[in-house]
Design a protein around this motif. Sequence first.
Motif, short mmCIF file in Angstrom:
data_model
loop_
_atom_site.label_atom_id
_atom_site.label_comp_id
_atom_site.label_asym_id
_atom_site.label_seq_id
_atom_site.Cartn_x
_atom_site.Cartn_y
_atom_site.Cartn_z
N GLY A 1 0.85 -1.19 0.00
CA GLY A 1 0.00 0.00 0.00
C GLY A 1 0.88 1.23 0.00
N TYR B 1 0.42 5.56 0.57
CA TYR B 1 -0.45 6.72 0.81
C TYR B 1 0.42 7.90 1.23
CZ TYR B 1 -3.50 2.68 1.59
OH TYR B 1 -4.15 1.48 1.47
N THR B 2 0.13 9.06 0.66
CA THR B 2 0.69 10.29 1.21
C THR B 2 -0.10 10.61 2.48
OG1 THR B 2 -0.86 11.72 0.04
CG2 THR B 2 1.19 11.12 -1.12
N GLU C 1 -3.57 11.62 1.47
CA GLU C 1 -4.44 10.52 1.06
C GLU C 1 -4.91 9.72 2.27
OE1 GLU C 1 -2.62 9.56 -3.38
OE2 GLU C 1 -1.67 8.69 -1.60
N ALA C 2 -3.98 9.44 3.17
CA ALA C 2 -4.36 8.70 4.38
C ALA C 2 -5.31 9.52 5.25
CB ALA C 2 -3.10 8.34 5.18
N ARG D 1 -7.42 11.71 4.29
CA ARG D 1 -8.75 11.74 3.66
C ARG D 1 -9.54 10.47 4.00
NH1 ARG D 1 -10.61 10.23 -1.69
NH2 ARG D 1 -12.37 11.54 -2.34
N LEU D 2 -8.86 9.33 4.03
CA LEU D 2 -9.53 8.07 4.35
C LEU D 2 -9.88 7.97 5.83
CD1 LEU D 2 -7.49 5.47 2.26
CD2 LEU D 2 -9.92 6.03 1.99
N TYR E 1 5.49 8.86 3.92
CA TYR E 1 4.45 8.05 3.28
C TYR E 1 3.97 7.02 4.29
CZ TYR E 1 6.45 10.00 -0.99
OH TYR E 1 6.92 10.86 -1.95
N LEU F 1 -1.57 2.81 8.08
CA LEU F 1 -2.94 3.34 8.02
C LEU F 1 -3.79 2.75 9.15
CD1 LEU F 1 -4.48 5.12 5.77
CD2 LEU F 1 -5.47 2.95 5.05
N VAL G 1 -10.28 -1.69 1.09
CA VAL G 1 -8.91 -1.18 0.98
C VAL G 1 -8.00 -2.38 1.21
CG1 VAL G 1 -7.17 0.32 2.03
CG2 VAL G 1 -9.51 1.14 1.75
N GLN H 1 -5.61 1.62 -2.69
CA GLN H 1 -6.66 2.63 -2.82
C GLN H 1 -8.03 1.96 -2.65
OE1 GLN H 1 -5.83 5.91 -3.06
NE2 GLN H 1 -3.83 4.96 -2.69
#
Length: 230
Positions: A8, A10-11, A14-15, A17-18, A56, A62, A170, A178
Amino acid sequence: MENLIGVGLYTPAEAGRLLAIAPGKLARWLRGHHVGEHEYAPLWKSQIDLDNGHVYLGFRDLMEARIADKFIRCGVSSRRVRAAIQIAREIIGDERPLSTDRFRTDGRDIFLRVAETGEHGEEREGLLNLFRRQYEFEQIIEPLLKSVDFDDKGAPFQWWPAGRRTSIVVDPGRSFGQPIDASTSVPTAVLAAAAKREGVETVASAYEVPQTSIRRAVEFEAELERRLAA
């Protein structure tokens, strides 16, 4: 890092946002930070190191951030969460212990041990009061873990961010982690954007995805945007 397959990527944006967590907070957790003259080490080491100076997250990061943030939102101090991670890491033997299935059973003992190591004795009383006020450990952990699938070693490998009924998953082994439609692996962001431009029926035919899946993707992406705007 040579191989990102199954990890996986994620910036912090991005993380965030989730997870509905500020990207700056995620970066501080993984990079460490200073407050005055006091230096705080990273809460845990990120899975991802692209050697370019940026932070990252991998899928495990996450999931760990999701649990840590929940504890803090429920009133557990970040200092106590930090101490719990350190002790749990030693007991469970995992760099990201909060997100493991084993923490479900060992976590209460870990937090009690954290309480006993308070600097002036106040930690023990504080945490016990926390439980008396009904911030029960299971009430914090269980709802979060119900939407996660674990492997035979207790490590998370899939997350159903909108619940299992939506079929949105995910999975770090698919589309770099994503959010995707589980049956077709098409990213929800792709489906939602295409549906906005061309309509649900046209997109369903083009991507060979059921219309119900497209509508769920549209709702899911819209909810992420609402949370960002809130």
